[in-house]
Scaffold this motif. Structure first.
Motif, short mmCIF file in Angstrom:
data_model
loop_
_atom_site.label_atom_id
_atom_site.label_comp_id
_atom_site.label_asym_id
_atom_site.label_seq_id
_atom_site.Cartn_x
_atom_site.Cartn_y
_atom_site.Cartn_z
N GLY A 97 1.11 -0.54 0.13
CA GLY A 97 -0.01 0.14 -0.20
C GLY A 97 0.90 0.76 -0.18
N LEU A 98 1.78 1.18 1.03
CA LEU A 98 2.35 2.50 0.46
C LEU A 98 4.09 2.46 -0.25
N GLY A 99 4.05 1.24 -1.10
CA GLY A 99 4.81 1.54 -2.55
C GLY A 99 5.96 2.52 -2.06
N VAL A 100 6.32 2.12 -1.20
CA VAL A 100 8.08 2.48 -0.85
C VAL A 100 9.18 2.09 -1.72
N GLN A 101 10.24 2.45 -1.97
CA GLN A 101 11.21 2.32 -2.47
C GLN A 101 12.19 2.49 -2.27
N GLY A 102 13.11 1.63 -1.12
CA GLY A 102 13.68 1.96 0.21
C GLY A 102 15.08 2.06 -0.12
N MET A 103 15.81 2.51 -1.50
CA MET A 103 17.08 2.41 -1.53
C MET A 103 18.31 2.56 -0.82
N LEU A 104 17.78 4.47 0.07
CA LEU A 104 18.39 4.97 0.72
C LEU A 104 17.35 5.54 1.52
N TRP A 105 18.25 5.62 2.41
CA TRP A 105 17.38 7.04 3.40
C TRP A 105 16.17 7.60 3.78
N ALA A 106 16.59 8.65 2.89
CA ALA A 106 15.66 9.45 2.39
C ALA A 106 14.91 9.11 1.51
N THR A 107 14.54 8.23 1.00
CA THR A 107 13.53 7.29 -0.06
C THR A 107 12.88 7.04 0.52
#
Ligand SMILES: *Cc1c(COP(=O)(O)O)cnc(C)c1O
Length: 474
Positions: A97-107
């Motif tokens: 649901g959040l669809g986060v792409q967490g490659m970096l802390w900042a993302t």
């Protein structure tokens, strides 16, 4: 799809999953589908116009379900368990649901920080030493698989031993890695991918009875290779081998690694999570003192939906040195401040899912107590099954079964035939292995849905199958 449409269909999907799990026992465990059958039931070409979601859900029942093998079924005993659980599914759903792409802390700062917290929690739950926690020089990270974790460990080891030369100039020397005949095949694959070469992944002998790696032979191979000009990179010891859950002598192997400056990776993909129980922490003997890296899969026996492997390293520097690469488009203030972790530097791909949500959900829902209960129940059921086998003179039991896996074989009939017969029946599903020239059946217990009566019934089915196909029996 508007949020309102999503709400509408989303409720149907959640209901569908709840009904599926509640009624899972009505399905044959192993799919009865024949090759090509699923595809043949679907249109050959994609739709030109969008379709109502009802049609997708209808095809789920009509087309997809017959082609499903039910890994969450209480009678699924093949391979190793791949536990899912309510909180695991919900955590994964939230991640989608959040669809986060967490490659970096900042993302997405929470994606990184929750992962750091969760892997530190798991290290504590498993009684792993402080040097695997993120507030030390080491730390943990969630990987897609134990295979991915082994590759990351190997690349880190290569970085350390070559001082970065292998990564920068390519493999110019002959590097060697040591595994046993019982080590998971992913190590050989990692050797190929890392450029070390399959032939330089050397196979150490095992004790023919216990199937544990023989440290004396390890030392012999290392000496031979060094004399021939090779540079040893890594040894992989396994806690709970895939075939029989053998446990390599990590301490003895670790002493050799320490003396020779070789990276020790410990693959505890299946069994490592058992250390949530203090009475099982003995399995990790030697890990605290000697392991440079350690991996276990909450997605196998710890109620967390695939995929979720946790890899810990004692020193994260060689890993980050070998896997970090910084194109301009990823430059950002937070990374440059040095105050944050960017997990893209701890894995092979750049992008990453928010996997910590499901593991965090699982740990919070069950608590340490619930996780220990789950592991203990699996072990008790395995003991129950083992004692049924042991009481039957027509079967042989392997006495080593500290976890949920029991290996056994029929003595008067062909093990393959017994397995095929029960698997084809759909009543249960189990797999096999070979020890020397003998075929053994593997009964891998560990689904949270499995109860005593499932074990008793499975044994009855197996015994009956043994009788049905035994030709000359009186
Ligand atoms: C299952 C298993 C693996 C592979 O796990 P993946 O996460 O599927 O890559 C590796 N090592 C051992 C000992 C295993 O049992």
């Amino acid at each position: 799809m508007s949020p309102e449409e999503f709400r509408h269909y989303g409720k149907q999907v959640v209901d569908w999953i709840a009904d599926y799990l509640a009624g899972i026992e009505k399905y044959p465990v192993r799919s009865q589908s024949r090759p090509g059958e699923v595809r043949a039931m679907l249109p050959a070409h994609p739709p030109e116009q969008g379709e109502p979601y009802e049609k997708v859900l209808a095809d789920l029942d009509r087309v997809i379900m017959p082609g499903i093998t039910h890994w969450q079924h209480p009678n699924f005993f093949a391979y190793f368990p791949a536990n899912g659980s309510g909180p695991g599914i919900l955590g994964d759903l939230l991640s989608s649901g959040l669809g986060v792409q967490g490659m970096l802390w900042a993302t997405s700062p929470a994606c990184t920080e929750l992962e750091t917290l969760t892997v530190d929690w798991l290290a504590e739950l498993l009684g792993l030493r402080a040097h695997f926690r993120t507030d030390s020089a080491g730390g943990g990270v969630i990987q897609d698989s134990a295979s991915g974790a082994s590759l990351v460990a190997m690349l880190s080891a290569l970085q350390r031993v070559s001082g970065g030369v292998a990564g920068a100039d390519g493999i110019g020397e002959r590097y060697t890695v040591y595994v046993s005949s019982q080590t998971h095949s992913s190590l050989e694959k990692a050797g190929r991918i890392a450029g070390i070469g399959a032939h330089n992944v050397r196979t150490v002998r095992v004790d023919p009875e216990t199937l544990e790696m023989d440290p004396a032979h390890l030392l012999t191979l290392i000496d031979e290779d060094v004399a021939a000009g090779a540079i040893p990179v890594m040894v992989c010891a396994t806690i709970g081998t895939t075939s029989t859950t053998a446990i390599d002598p990590v301490r003895a192997i670790g002493e050799i690694c320490r003396e020779r400056g070789i990276w020790l990776h410990v693959d505890a993909a299946y069994a490592g999570v058992a250390a949530v129980c203090p009475e099982l922490r003995w399995i990790n003997d030697g890990v605290a003192e000697y392991a440079d890296s350690y991996a276990t899969n909450p997605h196998k026996w710890l109620l967390t939906n695939f995929d979720c492997t946790v890899l810990w390293v004692r020193d994260r520097k060689p890993m980050i040195d070998t896997l970090s690469i910084l194109p301009e488009f990823l430059r950002n203030q937070a990374s440059e401040s040095g105050d944050v972790i960017d997990y893209r530097d701890w894995q092979v791909p750049l992008g990453r899912r928010f996997r910590a949500l499901k593991l965090w959900s699982v740990i919070r829902w069950y608590g340490a107590e619930g996780l220990r209960d789950h592991v203990r129940t699996g072990i008790a059921l395995a003991e129950r099954f083992a004692s049924l086998v042991a009481a039957d003179p027509d079967f042989e039991l392997r006495s080593h079964h500290p976890f949920g896996l029991v290996c056994f074989r029929p003595l008067r009939t062909d093990a393959h035939d017994v397995m095929e017969l029960v698997n084809a029946s759909g009543e249960l599903y189990l797999s096999h292995t070979k020890i020397g020239d003998e075929v053994w059946l593997r009964m891998a217990i560990g689904s949270p849905a499995t109860k005593e009566h499932h074990i008793d019934k499975a044994w009855e089915t197996l015994r009956a199958a043994g009788k049905r196909i035994s030709p000359g029996r009186q």
